[in-house]
Design an enzyme around this catalytic site. Structure first.
Site, PDB file in Angstrom:
ATOM      1  N   LYS B  76     -46.728   9.604  14.034  1.00  0.00           N
ATOM      2  CA  LYS B  76     -47.177  11.272  13.671  1.00  0.00           C
ATOM      3  C   LYS B  76     -45.814  12.308  12.831  1.00  0.00           C
ATOM      4  O   LYS B  76     -44.584  11.963  13.578  1.00  0.00           O
ATOM      5  CB  LYS B  76     -47.509  11.639  15.760  1.00  0.00           C
ATOM      6  CG  LYS B  76     -47.488  12.963  15.656  1.00  0.00           C
ATOM      7  CD  LYS B  76     -47.571  13.499  17.630  1.00  0.00           C
ATOM      8  CE  LYS B  76     -48.673  14.501  17.169  1.00  0.00           C
ATOM      9  NZ  LYS B  76     -49.201  14.889  19.068  1.00  0.00           N
ATOM     10  N   SER B 151     -54.376  16.267  20.433  1.00  0.00           N
ATOM     11  CA  SER B 151     -52.623  16.880  18.961  1.00  0.00           C
ATOM     12  C   SER B 151     -52.420  15.871  17.681  1.00  0.00           C
ATOM     13  O   SER B 151     -52.444  15.744  17.067  1.00  0.00           O
ATOM     14  CB  SER B 151     -52.235  17.666  19.476  1.00  0.00           C
ATOM     15  OG  SER B 151     -50.655  16.495  19.710  1.00  0.00           O
ATOM     16  N   SER B 175     -52.655  14.664  24.495  1.00  0.00           N
ATOM     17  CA  SER B 175     -52.724  14.404  22.434  1.00  0.00           C
ATOM     18  C   SER B 175     -52.783  13.133  22.456  1.00  0.00           C
ATOM     19  O   SER B 175     -52.539  12.333  21.103  1.00  0.00           O
ATOM     20  CB  SER B 175     -51.565  15.004  21.990  1.00  0.00           C
ATOM     21  OG  SER B 175     -51.780  16.651  21.943  1.00  0.00           O
TER      22      SER B 175
END
Lengths: 95, 485
Positions: B76, B151, B175
């Site tokens: 990420k 997310s 997330s």
């Protein structure tokens, strides 16, 4: 309670975010719906509840106050949008 | 070896070890997949040259003693990576190149893995659909009109589409678990303090935790083992002996007590999710676990609490973006204050600005007690609900999300309906507990749904074991047609 446009502009000033006048209405609507949702908490009586300030069962550690690195000025300045050799450069603040 | 990228991380590790495939061949196979999957928009940055170098280096001197030898990994874009642009999905960090490496990614590299690229995410991890990213929304490989969750949506999309053998995300309110649920993958949010937060772009520091996203529970245990550990540089890192989750993974769950909280049966929840929950209960019961009805009475207050605590912390954390030391700077404004205001207005997207304003307001003079202090008190009650339940049960089983993946744009204009997507995941962050989302079935549209196992603090091994047993007996298979290539 409801948030009016003036209040929102004041909070935006505190947060140092300029708000486009054209967007104030939709922002006011969104924030009010969020606060309406948040204010469900008022249903609960929490008079005798201690606030939770840390989720860990440990207190914060302290360490010796020693220098562990240094001489990295170049690295620190590397990502600055405006700098000279040694300093970050900002718009003039004193006349 | 054309289908190597379909395999699980543990299978790939086996192939590397037995020299069925080289690290270079493996890396080339992923690069090819990534180049063919541009439509998914899962990557913000790729580091192919560096990855190929690292793969060659491994092949020249193979060493199979570490956990992730010769494995390319995309992560990420919230993890700072030395000399590789790190954006957090934001315009304000569009040009930020860290001169340091986050502890969690460093742990992965020290275990023999290397970086393949940086994955798209909601801006500053604020979002549940990956639609708030400055770099555009990510597509769910399940269908071209679906969000991948958020997310960590680039992470879930890339993993499900075979663009990385495993990945890591961060989870502040769901997330990791919600995108895992939306893509039929496994996601774990560890106990607060188990993985270092150092070098991760901060959102809400009392809630943020990094964790693995993988194709199987076994892979998840390998990744957790590699990434976790005490770090002096994170003041809330837990100092304890490192566990060997993968070696200790067991599928015997006989006699374990599984709590079923009645508050997680929410209004308007699709029938299919209820049925899936029933199926999950039956699987665990058939494996010898005991189901126990429990109550977590303050569950409905978790989201309102979260939407005070998280924005409050975010407004403090994001005060650092001032256009002076790093990141974007606006050219407009006649003085310093105007420069700040324009920088932050142009640099942040709408959702981030909304949350900064909420946070600034709830912390402002005269409102602190009514909002922030109140939320801290309710957080205490939410934590106590879990503490009470865990005197009776070993783990708790719930659905991961109240719906399957929704359509792109469906909730984009209604922040509260977007927030409600995290209704089952947020309480865990407020209480600092570990929770695992595992794929459990499909809804009638054929979209994946996950179930969540919540454990006591630092009881990752137990929920991994339950998840492992569940996975073996659930019969879920993630078959994704590669429509994008």
């Amino acid at each position: 309670m409801s948030l009016d446009k003036e209040k929102i502009k004041h909070v935006a000033k505190l947060a140092r975010i300029s708000v486009d006048e054209a967007k104030v209405d939709s922002l006011t609507k969104d924030l009010n719906s969020i606060f309406k949702f948040i204010e469900q908490l008022n249903e609960l009586n929490t008079d005798k509840v201690e606030p939770l300030t840390s989720i860990l069962n440990q207190s914060l550690r302290s360490r010796k106050d020693e220098i562990s690195d240094g001489k990295i000025r170049e690295k620190i300045l590397k990502n600055s949008p405006k700098k000279n050799e040694e300093f970050f450069v900002v718009p003039k603040v004193v006349e | 070896m054309s289908n190597i990228t379909n395999q699980s991380l543990s299978e790939i590790l086996e192939s590397i070890k037995s020299k069925k495939i080289s690290s270079l061949e493996l890396t080339q196979a992923y690069i090819k997949n990534i180049e063919n999957a541009k439509k998914l928009n899962a990557f913000v940055t790729t580091t192919f040259d560096q990855a190929l170098e690292n793969a060659k280096k491994f092949d020249n001197k193979p060493n199979n003693e570490k956990l992730l030898n010769g494995i390319p990994l995309a992560v990420k874009d919230l993890f700072c990576t030395e000399n590789v642009k790190t954006t957090a999905g934001s315009n304000i960090l569009n040009n930020f190149v860290p001169s340091y490496e986050s502890t969690v990614t460093k742990n992965l590299w020290n275990n023999g893995a290397f970086l393949l690229g940086k994955l798209n995410c909601d801006e500053f991890a604020m979002g549940s659909s990956n639609e708030t990213s400055f770099f555009g929304n990510v597509i769910n490989p399940i269908g071209d009109h679906l969000v991948p969750g958020g997310s960590s949506g680039g992470s879930s999309s890339a993993l499900a589409a075979d663009l990385t053998p495993a990945t890591i995300g961060t989870d502040t309110g769901g997330s990791i678990r919600q995108p895992a649920s939306f893509t039929g993958t496994v996601g774990l949010k560890p106990t607060y303090g188990l993985c270092s937060r150092w070098g991760i772009v901060a959102f809400a520091s009392s809630l943020d935790q990094a964790g693995p996203m993988t194709k199987t529970v076994n892979d998840c245990s390998i990744m957790l083992e590699a990434m976790s550990g005490f770090d002096e540089k994170d003041s809330t890192s837990i100092n304890k002996k490192k566990e060997t989750y993968s070696k200790n993974l067991k599928d015997n769950i006989k006699g374990l007590k599984i709590g079923i909280p009645k508050e997680y049966r929410v209004e308007n929840m699709p029938k299919e999710i209820d049925e899936l929950w029933e199926k999950g209960k039956k699987i665990l019961k058939d494996l010898g676990a005991q189901l126990i009805d429990i109550s977590l009475p303050h569950t409905k207050y978790a989201l309102p609490t979260y939407y005070i605590v998280a924005p409050a912390e975010a407004s403090s954390n994001l005060a650092r973006y001032d256009g002076v030391r790093y990141g974007y700077r606006s050219q407009k404004g006649k003085d310093l204050i105007e420069m700040y205001e324009n920088t932050r207005s142009e640099g942040f997207g709408d959702e981030v600005k909304r949350r900064i304003l909420i946070g600034t307001y709830v912390l402002s003079s005269g409102y602190y007690d009514a909002y922030y202090l109140k939320a801290q008190k309710v957080r205490q009650l939410i934590k106590k609900d879990f503490d009470d339940s865990f005197t009776k049960v070993d783990a708790i089983l719930t659905p991961s999300t109240p719906s399957s993946a929704f359509k792109i744009g469906e909730k984009a204009n209604d922040p509260v309906s977007m927030y409600l997507n995290d209704i089952f995941t947020v309480p865990v962050n407020l209480a600092g507990l570990p929770a695992l989302s595992i794929p459990a079935g499909l809804d009638k549209q054929g979209y994946p749904l996950g179930l969540q196992l919540i454990g006591k603090a630092l009881d990752e091994q137990k929920i991994l074991n339950i998840g492992y047993a569940f996975e073996k007996n659930c019969g879920y298979k993630n078959e994704i047609k590669k429509w994008w290539s």
